[in-house]
Design a protein around this motif. Structure first.
Motif, mmCIF file in Angstrom:
data_model
loop_
_atom_site.group_PDB
_atom_site.id
_atom_site.type_symbol
_atom_site.label_atom_id
_atom_site.label_comp_id
_atom_site.label_asym_id
_atom_site.label_seq_id
_atom_site.Cartn_x
_atom_site.Cartn_y
_atom_site.Cartn_z
ATOM 1 N N UNK A 153 0.741 -1.240 0.062
ATOM 2 C CA UNK A 153 0.009 -0.062 -0.116
ATOM 3 C C UNK A 153 0.868 1.119 0.070
ATOM 4 N N UNK A 154 1.947 1.349 0.668
ATOM 5 C CA UNK A 154 2.919 2.511 0.810
ATOM 6 C C UNK A 154 3.644 2.700 -0.356
ATOM 7 N N UNK A 155 4.052 1.448 -0.910
ATOM 8 C CA UNK A 155 5.121 1.699 -2.258
ATOM 9 C C UNK A 155 3.938 2.081 -3.363
ATOM 10 N N UNK A 156 2.859 1.778 -3.293
ATOM 11 C CA UNK A 156 1.930 2.217 -4.318
ATOM 12 C C UNK A 156 1.822 3.843 -4.140
ATOM 13 N N UNK A 157 1.686 4.219 -2.857
ATOM 14 C CA UNK A 157 1.565 5.883 -2.859
ATOM 15 C C UNK A 157 2.880 6.535 -3.054
ATOM 16 N N UNK A 158 4.053 5.851 -3.039
ATOM 17 C CA UNK A 158 5.203 6.431 -3.107
ATOM 18 C C UNK A 158 5.755 6.186 -4.544
ATOM 19 N N UNK A 159 5.230 5.267 -5.394
ATOM 20 C CA UNK A 159 5.495 5.150 -6.694
ATOM 21 C C UNK A 159 6.659 4.157 -6.841
#
Length: 638
Positions: A89-95
């Motif tokens: 989830x956090x990786x998706x937000x950070x690209x």
């Protein structure tokens, strides 16, 4: 099975997503000094903030309930996700594109359930929004226009339209790779005779987002007379949607709620829209349920419960609206904020008011006018015939219970005086005395303020023994913080975790046995297993991750996060301060060793062997000389 996420990618995610930015999506943070931030803990109820965040360390810790950890641990606990789900989830937000150690990249169908359900809702929201432009959705666009909402307003709130066919969305999401099981679990589809069919058909769709901004459900408004369903149809309870724990518009309102310490609670989706478009950007609404305790928790974390906070409820003036207001007042004492009620003229809701009288009327409506407790008292008193003594007495009996629940004694007395005026009792002190009696009984017995025999289950009354609840057992290791040794050891460990450059390399020569408190010795051991405090000189965040990974138990892990965010006691945290604590811990360890050796010799007496006696006496002499050098030269002697 999907492979393990690459360690370098996990580190990249930790570094890329600031912990204060993530935590701020759930609660308001304020400066706590020393570079830390504080807020009301989201994991337990509290009146004053004991939850601290250290942006520089990437850690949080609550000094009330002892919860702590890094960004990933915070999201894991608050959203009930697995480690992998949070990283994704956090990786998706950070690209950030994640790599997996076994089997290459992670196939989408193998990802965590919550991530998949949120992705399905995101795709559904986009699908519905696109359908709003089609010919079939003309009835939906007309519905919005009739209520003063144009195309830009619809886009701002993400409003869409669900086609009237049986399985338009279901087929669309299948094409995106979602399984039938995922569609049923998400609540977007439901079982039909020949497989899943769309749950929402031929309706105007409002996406419902959580505090973090993820779409977790929908509210669907009926548009056609031949639709036999309810006027509003909401997403059923799912793993990601709990109607008692979501507030429509919270994603748009949360920053302004925190900034202004003010929230406006309205009754419907169009009311939220009308308020926001009129400039009241702190408006939110419940989703098909009464405003309750879980909703209050969400607002309290944003409002920080400071003395100037305001919560304004807007209800219709009809019987249903009055009932809703009284129900809201039942939970009033869970707020530290002041609560008010606003009722528009002619019983109009904010949406109708905006249509008839414009934006200024909406803004004027929500200016605090009538305290919620005053409204509740007038509603109670209004049910009785105040022209008769019996009616006034009955009104006092019911209303005094309400006043007795008010937290602040000075306000309680003032309201009791007001109550006397509402009822028409000239002897104000009699009413004040009656309220005080009820309040004292409630405080003394912990039961219902109506008095003996009126308490609910678990209360006290005739024939029921008083149940004394044992105080909660504090979590985490027990420490005697009155001990000078323990205070010094704690401060040194804080330096080793937060400012390793001030204690390295001397600290890494200290053994775990130099720390007298077993929990502190355990922390020292974790630092050693992580490579020592010197590892923190290159990358402080990665160093803390290593220390936390070395913890043998959850209790030690919580203690480490606590020490990593706790403020220092000294005014100037520099080499001199660090040196004093290094020396004090070492001196106490040396003195303890001297005492141990001398005690051993005393116990043996004349039975001690000559060679052993000589070795022990030599050890004592060396230690005494070392201790004197430490006292004379300080950290330079380490």
């Amino acid at each position: 099975m999907a492979g393990r996420i690459n360690d370098d990618d996990v580190k990249a995610v930790r570094d890329a997503v600031p912990i204060d930015a993530v935590v701020s999506e759930y609660l308001q943070l304020r400066n706590a000094g020393g570079g830390n931030l504080k807020g009301l803990c989201p994991f337990h109820d509290e009146k004053s903030p004991s939850f601290q965040v250290s942006p520089s360390k990437g850690l949080f810790h609550c000094f009330g309930c002892q919860e702590g950890g890094d960004t990933i641990a915070f999201v894991q606990k608050i959203d009930h996700l697995t480690f992998a789900e949070v990283v994704e989830r956090l990786a998706a937000k950070a690209g950030i594109t994640l790599r997996y150690e076994e089997g290459g990249y992670n196939p989408s169908h193998q990802r965590g359930e919550r991530i998949r359900l949120v992705e399905a809702h995101k795709a559904a929201a986009q699908f519905y929004a696109e359908q709003l432009d089609g010919p079939e959705a003309e009835i939906g666009r007309r519905f919005l226009a009739d209520r003063g909402f144009d195309q830009s307003a619809a886009a701002h709130f993400g409003i869409g339209y669900s086609p009237a066919g049986w399985d338009h969305l279901t087929r669309f999401l299948r094409g995106k790779g979602f399984s039938d099981r995922e569609l049923i679990t998400s609540g977007l589809s439901q079982d039909g005779r020949r497989g899943p069919i769309d749950r929402f058909r031929g309706r105007l769709m409002w996406p419902i987002r959580d505090t973090a901004g993820d779409v977790v459900g929908f509210g669907a408004r009926k548009l056609r007379e031949d639709d036999n369903g309810p006027k509003y149809l909401n997403t059923p309870e799912t793993p990601i949607y709990k109607k008692s724990q979501v507030l429509y518009g919270i994603d748009l309102a949360k920053k302004d709620i925190a900034k202004s310490s003010r929230a406006v609670v309205v009754e419907g989706y169009t009311d939220v829209m009308a308020c926001h478009l009129a400039g009241v950007t702190t408006a939110i609404a419940t989703c098909g349920t009464a405003f309750g305790g879980d909703h209050i928790k969400i607002l309290r974390r944003l409002l920080m419960d400071n003395g100037s906070a305001r919560v304004i409820f807007t209800f219709d003036g009809d019987a249903a609206g009055q009932k809703a207001a009284l129900r809201a007042f039942e939970d009033d004492q869970k707020f530290a904020a002041e609560t008010y009620i606003a009722i528009a003229p002619d019983n109009m809701d904010p949406c109708d008011l905006r249509l008839v009288k414009g934006d200024d009327a909406v803004r004027d409506l929500v200016e605090p006018r009538t305290p919620l407790f005053e409204f509740a008292l007038r509603q109670i008193v209004g049910r009785y015939d105040l022209e008769t003594p019996a009616g006034r007495a009955a009104a006092l009996d019911e209303a005094a219970v309400v006043v007795a629940k008010i937290k602040t004694r000075s306000i309680q007395r003032e309201v009791a005086v007001q109550l006397a005026g509402f009822i028409g009792i000239l002897d104000q002190e009699y009413v004040v005395h009656r309220v005080n009696q009820l309040a004292q009984w409630a405080r003394g017995r912990g039961g219902d303020p109506r008095g003996p025999g009126r308490a609910g289950r678990g209360g006290t009354g005739p024939g029921r023994p008083q149940q004394i609840q044992a105080p909660p057992v504090p979590s985490g290791p027990a420490l005697n913080l009155r001990s000078p040794a323990h205070r010094t050891e704690r401060e040194l460990l804080k330096l080793a975790l937060q400012r390793p450059e001030l204690v390295s390399p001397a600290f890494d020569a200290y053994g775990a046995d130099e720390f007298t408190a077993p929990p502190y010795a355990a922390v020292r051991q974790c630092i050693e297993e992580a490579g020592g405090a010197e590892q923190g000189l290159a990358d402080s965040r990665e160093y803390l991750v290593r220390v936390l990974d070395a913890t043998p138990s959850e209790a030690v892990r919580k203690l480490i996060t606590e020490l990593a965010v706790e403020v220092f006691h000294g005014k100037s945290i520099d080499e001199t301060y660090a040196g004093e604590h290094l020396v004090n811990v070492r001196l106490r360890a040396v003195d303890r060793r001297i005492n141990d050796v001398q005690s051993s010799l005393a116990r043996l007496g004349s039975n001690v062997a000559p060679d052993h006696l000589a070795a022990a006496q030599n050890e004592v002499w060396v230690l005494q000389q070392y201790a004197q050098t430490l006292r004379n030269h300080g950290a330079a002697a380490l």
